[in-house]
Design a protein around this motif. Structure first.
Motif, short mmCIF file in Angstrom:
data_model
loop_
_atom_site.label_atom_id
_atom_site.label_comp_id
_atom_site.label_asym_id
_atom_site.label_seq_id
_atom_site.Cartn_x
_atom_site.Cartn_y
_atom_site.Cartn_z
N UNK A 111 8.50 7.34 -6.27
CA UNK A 111 7.77 6.31 -6.14
C UNK A 111 8.71 4.97 -6.24
N UNK A 112 8.96 4.41 -4.85
CA UNK A 112 9.77 3.39 -4.63
C UNK A 112 8.72 2.03 -4.10
N UNK A 113 7.60 2.00 -4.18
CA UNK A 113 6.73 1.08 -3.61
C UNK A 113 6.54 0.07 -4.65
N UNK A 114 7.18 -1.12 -4.16
CA UNK A 114 7.04 -2.11 -5.19
C UNK A 114 5.99 -3.30 -5.01
N UNK A 115 5.14 -3.17 -4.15
CA UNK A 115 3.74 -3.65 -3.73
C UNK A 115 3.98 -5.04 -3.34
N UNK A 116 5.27 -5.42 -2.79
CA UNK A 116 5.51 -6.95 -2.24
C UNK A 116 5.28 -7.14 -0.82
N UNK A 117 4.41 -7.94 -0.49
CA UNK A 117 4.30 -8.37 0.91
C UNK A 117 5.59 -9.09 1.16
N UNK A 118 6.23 -8.61 2.36
CA UNK A 118 7.32 -9.47 2.92
C UNK A 118 7.13 -9.84 4.59
N UNK A 159 -3.17 -4.38 -9.59
CA UNK A 159 -3.42 -3.13 -8.95
C UNK A 159 -3.49 -2.08 -9.96
N UNK A 160 -4.48 -1.14 -9.80
CA UNK A 160 -4.60 0.23 -10.38
C UNK A 160 -5.02 1.35 -9.64
N UNK A 161 -4.05 2.12 -9.35
CA UNK A 161 -4.24 3.22 -8.30
C UNK A 161 -4.14 4.55 -9.04
N UNK A 162 -5.23 5.43 -8.96
CA UNK A 162 -5.23 6.72 -9.41
C UNK A 162 -5.20 7.91 -8.32
N UNK A 163 -4.57 8.92 -8.19
CA UNK A 163 -4.85 9.87 -7.18
C UNK A 163 -4.69 11.18 -7.69
N UNK A 164 -5.62 12.33 -7.68
CA UNK A 164 -5.46 13.62 -7.85
C UNK A 164 -5.65 14.41 -6.92
N UNK A 165 -4.82 15.38 -6.87
CA UNK A 165 -4.85 16.49 -5.62
C UNK A 165 -4.84 17.87 -6.32
N UNK A 166 -5.59 18.79 -5.83
CA UNK A 166 -5.59 20.15 -6.22
C UNK A 166 -5.73 20.92 -4.89
N UNK A 181 -1.88 24.58 -7.05
CA UNK A 181 -1.23 23.48 -7.90
C UNK A 181 -2.02 22.41 -8.00
N UNK A 182 -1.65 21.38 -8.72
CA UNK A 182 -2.37 20.10 -9.11
C UNK A 182 -1.19 19.14 -9.33
N UNK A 183 -1.64 17.89 -8.66
CA UNK A 183 -0.55 16.67 -8.63
C UNK A 183 -1.50 15.54 -9.10
N UNK A 184 -1.01 14.64 -10.00
CA UNK A 184 -1.54 13.40 -10.37
C UNK A 184 -0.54 12.61 -10.52
N UNK A 185 -1.14 11.22 -9.93
CA UNK A 185 -0.26 10.00 -9.87
C UNK A 185 -1.00 8.81 -10.45
N UNK A 186 -0.35 8.05 -11.15
CA UNK A 186 -0.99 6.49 -11.63
C UNK A 186 0.06 5.53 -11.42
N UNK A 187 -0.30 4.43 -11.00
CA UNK A 187 0.58 3.49 -10.55
C UNK A 187 -0.11 2.01 -10.89
N UNK A 188 0.53 1.42 -11.67
CA UNK A 188 0.07 -0.09 -11.96
C UNK A 188 1.04 -1.29 -11.52
N UNK A 189 0.34 -2.20 -10.58
CA UNK A 189 1.09 -3.28 -10.14
C UNK A 189 0.75 -4.57 -10.59
N UNK A 243 4.78 0.20 -13.16
CA UNK A 243 4.81 1.26 -13.79
C UNK A 243 4.11 2.41 -13.09
N UNK A 244 4.87 3.60 -13.00
CA UNK A 244 4.11 4.77 -12.47
C UNK A 244 4.26 5.84 -13.29
#
Length: 363
Positions: A356-363, A48-55, A26-34, A6-7
């Motif tokens: 966001x197209x990263x599914x977090x799967x090791x291949x 996995x929980x990943x948060x990123x903030x950028x200004x 500008x300001x950019x925020x992203x959150x992703x749960x895998x 979920x993103x």
């Protein structure tokens, strides 16, 4: 593997055309749960929980004969994965200067620093079998890295000649680099760890000339690509040369073109790669909003060499070559219809593109 992601991604950009400069912020925020559950040869549950903030803030203006762009920004990354966590700050300075030497010649320099985040798959603690002797192991302790980029360009243009010389240098500090381990049972483990540094130098020149103004043009470019890889227990350097050339004829609604290059070669970490040379003959015709194009790619090459990879590790050597009959001696017909309706307005120069197209799967 069974899993879900979920993103949430959001971005706001403000721009004001002031005098004597334009202000952007500008300001950019992203959150992703895998959440991925590996079973079979691999048995692992990854949360996995990943948060990123950028200004950022940037000004852009001109003091003749000098135009400039100066900006700064900061990013903050917070990461939690099965008890592993980190907090990572990166400063993002940016500068661009362009000096107009005369009517046809200009000199420019740009610099910027940015963060680079690991693929989510490689930050999991899953271990997946690749074949009977090889495994891929995630590393939850991987940290983001920093890239510093420098570009210097000198260009000259007149009515018939367009040329430029470009020098690009990138430093990747504490990057995620390949690490191989040979175990006592002759099992080979591939993972990634933060190691010393990767540097890239790309020096190239381009020239285009109108043999017949607006009718017949020839163009060529070529250069040197130098890779430096400084791992914890290895150093690999590699130099390659590349070139490309084209001839284009503009005959009213018809366009004819021939193009050729020698492919690209690189060395990243311990992987040496080659992407295939390419050549094409192309004819296109424009009628109103329609375009018809016929191309013949890699003529007379029925067994086209698409790629080549070589692993240079001290404990494991692999050499893989891929051929593509589909891309060799390929004839393509393309049909396109251009739609352009409605009113237009001048928008902010910054573009918002949230994906966001990263599914977090090791291949």
């Amino acid at each position: 593997m069974d899993g879900k992601t979920a993103s949430l991604l959001t971005e706001v950009i403000y721009e004001n055309r002031l005098k004597p400069f334009t202000l952007s912020a500008g300001f950019n925020y992203s959150y992703k749960h895998t959440k991925n559950d590996y079973s079979g040869d691999a048995s692992s549950l990854t949360n996995t929980d990943n948060n990123r903030m950028y200004a950022f803030a940037e000004i852009k203006g001109m003091l003749r004969p000098l135009s400039y762009s100066l900006g700064t920004g900061a990013s903050y990354i917070h990461y939690i994965q099965n008890g592993h966590r980190y907090n990572f700050w990166t400063f993002h300075p940016k500068a661009s200067l362009t000096y107009q030497i005369n009517n046809g010649m200009q000199l420019s320099y740009t610099y910027q620093m940015q963060d680079r985040i690991s693929r989510i798959a490689m930050t999991s603690d899953a271990m997946v079998r690749t074949n009977s002797m090889e495994w891929t192991l995630g590393n939850p302790d991987l940290k983001p890295s920093r890239d510093m980029e420098h570009r210097l360009q000198l260009s000259y243009n007149n009515n018939r000649l367009q040329t430029f010389f470009d020098a690009y240098f990138k430093q990747c500090l504490k990057p995620n680099m390949a690490h191989y381990e040979r175990r006592d049972d002759n099992q080979f483990i591939y993972t990634q760890v933060n190691q010393k540094e990767i540097d890239v130098l790309d020096v190239m020149a381009y020239a285009g000339y109108w043999l017949l103004p607006e009718k017949l043009q020839i163009a060529a470019n070529g250069g040197l690509y130098r890779c430096f890889n400084f791992g914890n227990d290895y150093t690999h350097c590699y130099t390659s040369w590349y070139y490309a050339g084209s001839v284009t004829a503009y005959l009213g609604n018809f366009t004819l073109q021939g193009y050729i290059d020698n492919g690209s070669r690189f060395l990243e970490g311990e992987s040496k790669g080659y992407n295939g040379a390419y050549s094409v003959l192309k004819a296109s015709y424009v009628w109103r909003d329609w375009q018809f194009a016929l191309s013949w790619a890699n003529p007379f090459d029925n067994n086209y060499k698409a790629y080549e990879n070589e692993l240079l590790n001290r404990d494991i050597y692999k050499h893989t070559v891929g051929y593509s009959k589909g891309n060799g001696n390929q004839i393509s017909l393309n049909l396109s219809w251009r739609l352009s309706r409605g009113s237009k307005h001048k928008s902010a120069e910054k573009r918002i593109n949230l994906r966001d197209t990263d599914n977090g799967i090791i291949k």
